[in-house]
Design a protein around this motif. Structure first.
Motif, PDB file in Angstrom:
ATOM      1  N   ALA A  52      -6.691  10.933   2.906  1.00 23.37           N
ATOM      2  CA  ALA A  52      -5.775  10.219   2.009  1.00 23.37           C
ATOM      3  C   ALA A  52      -4.654   9.643   2.853  1.00 23.37           C
ATOM      4  O   ALA A  52      -4.459  10.068   3.990  1.00 23.37           O
ATOM      5  CB  ALA A  52      -5.186  11.168   0.971  1.00 23.37           C
ATOM      6  N   GLY A  53      -3.930   8.699   2.271  1.00 19.04           N
ATOM      7  CA  GLY A  53      -2.771   8.169   2.977  1.00 19.04           C
ATOM      8  C   GLY A  53      -1.784   9.278   3.290  1.00 19.04           C
ATOM      9  O   GLY A  53      -1.261   9.365   4.406  1.00 19.04           O
ATOM     10  N   SER A  54      -1.531  10.118   2.315  1.00 23.85           N
ATOM     11  CA  SER A  54      -0.554  11.191   2.520  1.00 23.85           C
ATOM     12  C   SER A  54      -1.011  12.131   3.639  1.00 23.85           C
ATOM     13  O   SER A  54      -0.191  12.588   4.440  1.00 23.85           O
ATOM     14  CB  SER A  54      -0.338  11.950   1.220  1.00 23.85           C
ATOM     15  N   TYR A  56       4.412   3.709  10.771  1.00 21.14           N
ATOM     16  CA  TYR A  56       4.252   2.669   9.753  1.00 21.14           C
ATOM     17  C   TYR A  56       3.331   3.180   8.663  1.00 21.14           C
ATOM     18  O   TYR A  56       2.157   3.470   8.916  1.00 21.14           O
ATOM     19  CB  TYR A  56       3.663   1.408  10.388  1.00 21.14           C
ATOM     20  N   ASP A  57       3.882   3.302   7.459  1.00 20.99           N
ATOM     21  CA  ASP A  57       3.079   3.668   6.292  1.00 20.99           C
ATOM     22  C   ASP A  57       2.325   2.408   5.880  1.00 20.99           C
ATOM     23  O   ASP A  57       2.912   1.450   5.374  1.00 20.99           O
ATOM     24  CB  ASP A  57       4.025   4.167   5.194  1.00 20.99           C
ATOM     25  N   GLY A  58       1.010   2.407   6.114  1.00 23.48           N
ATOM     26  CA  GLY A  58       0.224   1.187   5.942  1.00 23.48           C
ATOM     27  C   GLY A  58      -0.289   0.952   4.529  1.00 23.48           C
ATOM     28  O   GLY A  58      -1.153   0.097   4.316  1.00 23.48           O
ATOM     29  N   LEU A 106      -7.798   3.209   3.112  1.00 22.32           N
ATOM     30  CA  LEU A 106      -9.036   2.447   2.900  1.00 22.32           C
ATOM     31  C   LEU A 106      -9.320   2.301   1.410  1.00 22.32           C
ATOM     32  O   LEU A 106      -9.983   1.363   0.996  1.00 22.32           O
ATOM     33  CB  LEU A 106     -10.211   3.110   3.610  1.00 22.32           C
ATOM     34  N   HIS A 107      -8.778   3.214   0.594  1.00 26.23           N
ATOM     35  CA  HIS A 107      -8.959   3.137  -0.859  1.00 26.23           C
ATOM     36  C   HIS A 107      -7.886   2.264  -1.505  1.00 26.23           C
ATOM     37  O   HIS A 107      -7.727   2.270  -2.710  1.00 26.23           O
ATOM     38  CB  HIS A 107      -8.953   4.541  -1.462  1.00 26.23           C
ATOM     39  N   LYS A 108      -7.108   1.540  -0.709  1.00 28.89           N
ATOM     40  CA  LYS A 108      -6.195   0.558  -1.282  1.00 28.89           C
ATOM     41  C   LYS A 108      -6.528  -0.822  -0.723  1.00 28.89           C
ATOM     42  O   LYS A 108      -6.850  -1.736  -1.444  1.00 28.89           O
ATOM     43  CB  LYS A 108      -4.750   0.918  -0.952  1.00 28.89           C
ATOM     44  N   THR A 109      -6.436  -0.950   0.598  1.00 34.15           N
ATOM     45  CA  THR A 109      -6.581  -2.270   1.211  1.00 34.15           C
ATOM     46  C   THR A 109      -8.029  -2.630   1.522  1.00 34.15           C
ATOM     47  O   THR A 109      -8.340  -3.797   1.711  1.00 34.15           O
ATOM     48  CB  THR A 109      -5.748  -2.310   2.509  1.00 34.15           C
TER      49      THR A 109
HETATM   50  C1  PLP Z   1      -0.327   5.251  -2.015  1.00 34.90           C
HETATM   51  C2  PLP Z   1       0.774   5.334  -1.067  1.00 34.90           C
HETATM   52  C3  PLP Z   1       0.878   6.434  -0.183  1.00 34.90           C
HETATM   53  C4  PLP Z   1      -0.010   7.644  -0.245  1.00 34.90           C
HETATM   54  O1  PLP Z   1      -1.353   7.399  -0.118  1.00 34.90           O
HETATM   55  P1  PLP Z   1      -2.451   8.321  -0.841  1.00 34.90           P
HETATM   56  O2  PLP Z   1      -3.721   7.816  -0.269  1.00 34.90           O
HETATM   57  O3  PLP Z   1      -2.308   8.099  -2.309  1.00 34.90           O
HETATM   58  O4  PLP Z   1      -2.174   9.737  -0.440  1.00 34.90           O
HETATM   59  C5  PLP Z   1       1.892   6.399   0.754  1.00 34.90           C
HETATM   60  N1  PLP Z   1       2.782   5.386   0.802  1.00 34.90           N
HETATM   61  C6  PLP Z   1       2.732   4.347  -0.040  1.00 34.90           C
HETATM   62  C7  PLP Z   1       3.743   3.238   0.085  1.00 34.90           C
HETATM   63  C8  PLP Z   1       1.733   4.280  -1.015  1.00 34.90           C
HETATM   64  O5  PLP Z   1       1.685   3.238  -1.846  1.00 34.90           O
END
Ligand code: PLP
Length: 354
Positions: free
Chosen positions: A130-132, A236-238, A262-265
């Motif tokens: 996950a992003g986190s 950098y939080d991508g 990868l589950h966003k962009t």
């Molecule tokens: C979604 C998001 C995260 C966290 O990512 P997850 O994959 O949901 O854990 C971190 N920073 C920003 C700016 C986000 O939009």
């Protein structure tokens, strides 16, 4: 309000009836559960209707406008789902010898190459799910870096007040004190405030650009330079890369490490609580701390001698094996179908849509 499946449960209600057990108990020494697990007891019809109703609650492109924030992927082509369902990808096991899964290692290898180009970084780990978890991973890299240099006393992470909630949470989990940076009247970081707060205690800065209110901080190079001058690293939080992919590379504007969602962009459906992938890309000086194993080609030119290797000072494992592999397949398929010109076009369209 829909009922939970547990609230529909009626003791004794069943779907399939198993025949009486005709196998002798053969595990007398193994500690056994004393009471049966608490599972919902429903009929087959109820179960089917419950999940069909749940699926109807899900909102997506097929239902209309998709209202999530700055981060979210707007387009999840079905082609990528089809590729991720191919048996050659779904039928493999991570403990197979490397030479029997060269197609999969090729997927990882090629995607790493593309993501390095997109981020301006030197290495990628696909472990974080996950992003986190990518944030947490990146902070552990930053921590390992400072400790190796005898600067373990750096215990503060600078985070703007506009940050996504996971940023301070990950910093706290990695053992850091969060120092909040104030925004100016334009929604950007107040440089004076940053100069005052960056110092010998600074381990790093974490930020996303464009930030969570959708503003691109135009002082970004100055910001990362201030942090570097204080001896800190820049994360950098991508998650909002949608807006700048193919146009701005975190590695070119002073960042040392970044995650991508990868589950966003990159086209894996997001928001359904399903699996995610938050690969972390970093500059080469952080590579020795990366988690997990990676597949590398043996001899130059011979594609069939892959080997699994672990970094010398690896922080360990963030998840099992190579993270959520099928999400990598979708990301690669997406990038292959967009092509070099399609990637910046994606950013322009995302901004226009937002
Ligand atoms: C979604 C998001 C995260 C966290 O990512 P997850 O994959 O949901 O854990 C971190 N920073 C920003 C700016 C986000 O939009």
């Amino acid at each position: 309000m829909m009922k939970l499946i547990f609230e529909r449960s009626v003791p004794g209600r069943r779907m399939s009836l198993f025949p009486e057990c005709d196998v002798e108990e053969c595990l007398p020494e193994v500690p056994m559960r004393e009471a049966p697990p608490r599972l919902p007891e429903v009929s087959e019809n109820e179960l089917d209707r419950h999940y069909t109703a749940l699926a109807r609650e899900a909102r997506g492109l097929n239902d209309g406008f998709y209202p999530l924030g700055s981060c979210t992927m707007k387009h999840n082509p079905l082609l990528n789902e089809r590729m991720a369902a191919l048996e050659g990808f779904t039928g493999v096991h991570p403990l197979q010898p490397a030479e029997t899964v060269t197609g999969c290692t090729e997927v990882i290898d090629t995607l790493e190459k593309y993501l390095k180009t997109i981020t301006g970084m030197d290495r990628v780990t696909f472990q974080p799910a996950a992003g986190s978890q990518g944030e947490f991973t990146g902070l552990l890299l930053i921590r390992a870096y400072h400790e190796a240099r005898g600067e373990g006393e750096r215990n503060e992470i600078l985070i703007p007040d506009s940050a996504h909630g996971t940023n301070p949470a990950s910093a706290a989990m990695a053992g850091y004190r969060v120092v909040e940076l104030v925004s100016d009247e334009n929604g950007m970081i107040d440089l004076e405030d940053l100069r005052q707060k960056a110092g010998p205690k600074t381990a790093g800065l974490m930020l996303t650009n464009p930030n969570t209110v959708g503003i691109f901080d135009t002082h970004i190079r100055e910001i990362t330079a201030i942090v570097h001058d204080a001896g800190g690293l820049c994360y950098y939080d991508g998650a909002n890369l949608n807006a700048v992919i193919g146009l701005v590379r975190p590695g070119d504007i002073g960042f040392d490490v970044t995650h991508l969602n990868l589950h966003k962009t990159f086209s894996t459906p997001h928001g359904g609580g399903g699996p995610g992938a938050g690969p972390v890309a970093c500059k080469s000086f952080l590579a020795e701390y990366l988690p997990g194993l990676r597949a590398v080609r043996g001899e130059a030119g011979s594609s069939d001698t892959w080997q699994y290797v672990r970094e010398k000072h690896s922080i360990g494992n963030m998840t099992g094996f190579y993270g959520n592999f099928l999400i990598l397949v979708r990301a690669l398929c997406y990038l292959e179908s967009l092509g070099r010109d399609g990637v910046p076009e994606l950013a322009h369209n995302a901004v226009l849509n937002a």
